[in-house]
Design an enzyme around this catalytic site. Structure first.
Site, PDB file in Angstrom:
ATOM      1  N   GLY A   1      46.198   7.547  -4.700  1.00 16.06           N
ATOM      2  CA  GLY A   1      45.669   6.334  -5.315  1.00 16.06           C
ATOM      3  C   GLY A   1      46.250   6.118  -6.694  1.00 16.06           C
ATOM      4  O   GLY A   1      46.625   7.089  -7.381  1.00 16.06           O
TER       5      GLY A   1
ATOM      6  N   GLN B   1      32.365  -2.356 -14.871  1.00 18.62           N
ATOM      7  CA  GLN B   1      32.122  -2.994 -13.568  1.00 18.62           C
ATOM      8  C   GLN B   1      31.160  -4.174 -13.709  1.00 18.62           C
ATOM      9  O   GLN B   1      31.337  -5.207 -13.058  1.00 18.62           O
ATOM     10  CB  GLN B   1      31.570  -1.951 -12.593  1.00 18.62           C
ATOM     11  CG  GLN B   1      32.589  -0.879 -12.234  1.00 18.62           C
ATOM     12  CD  GLN B   1      31.950   0.334 -11.561  1.00 18.62           C
ATOM     13  OE1 GLN B   1      30.755   0.599 -11.722  1.00 18.62           O
ATOM     14  NE2 GLN B   1      32.750   1.082 -10.818  1.00 18.62           N
TER      15      GLN B   1
ATOM     16  N   THR C   1      29.503  -1.720  -6.355  1.00 21.60           N
ATOM     17  CA  THR C   1      30.252  -0.556  -6.816  1.00 21.60           C
ATOM     18  C   THR C   1      30.125   0.562  -5.792  1.00 21.60           C
ATOM     19  O   THR C   1      29.564   0.376  -4.715  1.00 21.60           O
ATOM     20  CB  THR C   1      29.716  -0.070  -8.179  1.00 21.60           C
ATOM     21  OG1 THR C   1      28.443   0.587  -7.982  1.00 21.60           O
ATOM     22  CG2 THR C   1      29.535  -1.226  -9.142  1.00 21.60           C
ATOM     23  N   CYS C   2      30.601   1.737  -6.191  1.00 22.75           N
ATOM     24  CA  CYS C   2      30.627   2.854  -5.249  1.00 22.75           C
ATOM     25  C   CYS C   2      29.240   3.342  -4.868  1.00 22.75           C
ATOM     26  O   CYS C   2      29.087   4.004  -3.849  1.00 22.75           O
ATOM     27  CB  CYS C   2      31.439   4.011  -5.821  1.00 22.75           C
ATOM     28  SG  CYS C   2      30.764   4.689  -7.349  1.00 22.75           S
TER      29      CYS C   2
ATOM     30  N   ARG D   1      26.157   1.216  -5.614  1.00 25.21           N
ATOM     31  CA  ARG D   1      25.098   0.215  -5.727  1.00 25.21           C
ATOM     32  C   ARG D   1      25.605  -1.167  -5.332  1.00 25.21           C
ATOM     33  O   ARG D   1      26.797  -1.470  -5.434  1.00 25.21           O
ATOM     34  CB  ARG D   1      24.512   0.188  -7.125  1.00 25.21           C
ATOM     35  CG  ARG D   1      25.357  -0.393  -8.209  1.00 25.21           C
ATOM     36  CD  ARG D   1      24.581  -0.477  -9.530  1.00 25.21           C
ATOM     37  NE  ARG D   1      24.005   0.788  -9.925  1.00 25.21           N
ATOM     38  CZ  ARG D   1      22.703   1.066  -9.839  1.00 25.21           C
ATOM     39  NH1 ARG D   1      21.853   0.161  -9.415  1.00 25.21           N
ATOM     40  NH2 ARG D   1      22.247   2.248 -10.189  1.00 25.21           N
TER      41      ARG D   1
END
Length: 434
Positions: free
Chosen positions: A187, A118, A46-47, A49
């Site tokens: 985005g 996630q 993830t962003c 970890r």
């Protein structure tokens, strides 16, 4: 045996995590097939970890090295650099860690809700790649159950805030009136939808959206926004630029911001969507993930304490169940052994033909009841020994007394998704969308 390799904002640089977020998922599908020491693997990137949950068949050091080498090569990093940045957890620490992670207790912003989705998607990816095992399935499904309990039974989500909302809060010290601010969103992914909701909560009305992939018109129509056809022109019309794309290269360069206007740029992308040089452009204030994490608030003490207590209880139950279930194969073998003997004896009596059908049926019922009674106490004792960590005593006793050995337990096929897990996934999807 389960182990976990973990690197997060607590012990690794954002640059390294950024590289791993690109390469690790690509390497995940080959971790098991290319290794003779791994039975299964679930990779979460993830962003902030990187985590690899491994079901290992051999030496743990060999499994760690094989995993590190695979993700390092896919991320174009030196293996020793990654090895120095990851922490290796084993045994009960793996359960404690994943339950806390999936509940948002180890995030940059304590209590953020994105992580549960996630974690769920990481398991789904592993299923598609055929890299899950029954132990990994059970671990991740219990983690999902725990995170839902934390979400519904505590106010941890209110105590901590998502990265999106925290970024907007930091920007609010510079934006006097969000209703008048001109915002450009770069985005169209899941973060973009979250960002729109957070902006409108603050009263933002003038929002344009640009998509490097060309999805802006569709996304704008869905969310009642204005689609921007040209990035640089849209930036020139904006007071706030928020980026949240999955692009592997910067979408916004320093030269796109050098028109002399004062503006805030919030970069929520990992890898970075905005080139770091943008911070040097006059008039530009850049808030990236690293900056935002520094200002992450400490959760309200009571909410976090309650959440961690729920996690601790769930971990204790998981460990007790795992210990209890450790005797299941031996207990199944014992029951099969006894009932096979019983069935043979019943067949022998029937073949003799010296009893009436009614008498034979009554005898069979009586014998099956007797065997059930005789097996009750060993079954209870097996679970007691399992909970006490003495499951091997039960297995050894069966072998010594009856020559009965449990058969190996086959893993559940990774393509099989339990109905309860599907229902949980639907509830998580609804929560993520809210």
């Amino acid at each position: 045996m389960l182990i976990c390799l973990t690197a997060s904002h607590r012990n690794a640089s954002f640059d390294l995590l950024e590289r791993l977020s690109i390469g690790a998922p690509a390497a995940a599908s080959h971790l098991v097939t290319d290794s003779d020491v791994l039975d299964g693997a679930v990779v979460l990137a993830t962003c902030n970890r990187f985590e690899a949950y491994l079901d290992i068949a051999g030496d743990d050091a060999a499994a760690v090295r094989a995993t590190v080498e695979a993700v390092s090569a896919a991320s174009e990093l030196q293996a020793d650099e990654v090895l120095d940045s990851v922490q290796v957890l084993g045994g009960g620490d793996v359960v404690q860690h994943l339950f806390a992670v999936s509940s948002g207790l180890e995030s940059v912003v304590v209590g953020e809700t994105e992580i549960s989705g996630q974690v769920r998607r990481a398991l789904e990816d592993a299923r598609r790649n055929g890299t899950t095992t029954s132990d990994l399935e059970r671990l991740f499904q219990e983690a999902a159950h725990t995170s839902r309990g934390v979400k519904t039974r505590t106010r941890i989500g209110a105590a901590g805030r998502s990265l999106v909302r925290l970024g907007l809060e930091l920007a609010s010290s510079r934006i006097t009136d969000w209703a008048e601010a001109r915002v450009l969103l770069v985005g169209t992914g899941s973060y973009a939808a979250t960002t729109i909701a957070a902006l409108r909560d603050r009263g933002a009305e003038h929002i344009q959206v640009f998509s490097p992939s060309g999805r802006a018109p569709w996304f704008a129509a869905k969310h009642d926004l204005v689609a921007a056809p040209d990035l640089r022109a849209a930036i020139g019309q904006s007071d706030v630029v928020i980026t949240c794309t999955s692009s592997e290269v910067p979408v916004v360069e320093a030269c796109d911001l050098d028109d002399g206007a004062r503006r805030i740029v919030i970069d929520l992308g990992l890898p970075r969507n905005v080139h770091p040089d943008a911070a040097d452009v006059e008039g530009v204030e850049l808030l990236d993930l690293e900056t935002i994490s520094i200002h992450a608030p400490i959760a309200e003490l009571n909410a976090e304490t309650e959440a961690r207590a729920i996690v601790d209880d769930a971990v204790s139950r998981f460990r007790a169940q795992a210990l209890e279930q450790s005797t299941t194969p031996a207990l199944v073998a014992l029951r099969k052994h006894v009932f096979d003997i019983l069935d043979d004896e019943i067949d022998r009596v029937k073949r003799r033909g010296d009893t009436t059908p009614e008498s034979a049926e009554q005898t069979e019922r009586a014998l099956r009841h007797l065997v059930g009674v005789l097996l009750h106490r060993p079954s209870v004792r097996a679970r007691e020994l399992g909970r006490a960590g003495r499951g091997d005593d039960f297995t050894g006793a069966l072998d010594a007394l009856f020559g009965v050995r449990p058969e190996p337990v086959a893993d559940v096929p990774s393509a099989v998704v339990p109905l309860a897990d599907r229902a949980a996934r639907m509830r998580d999807d609804e929560a993520d969308a809210s």
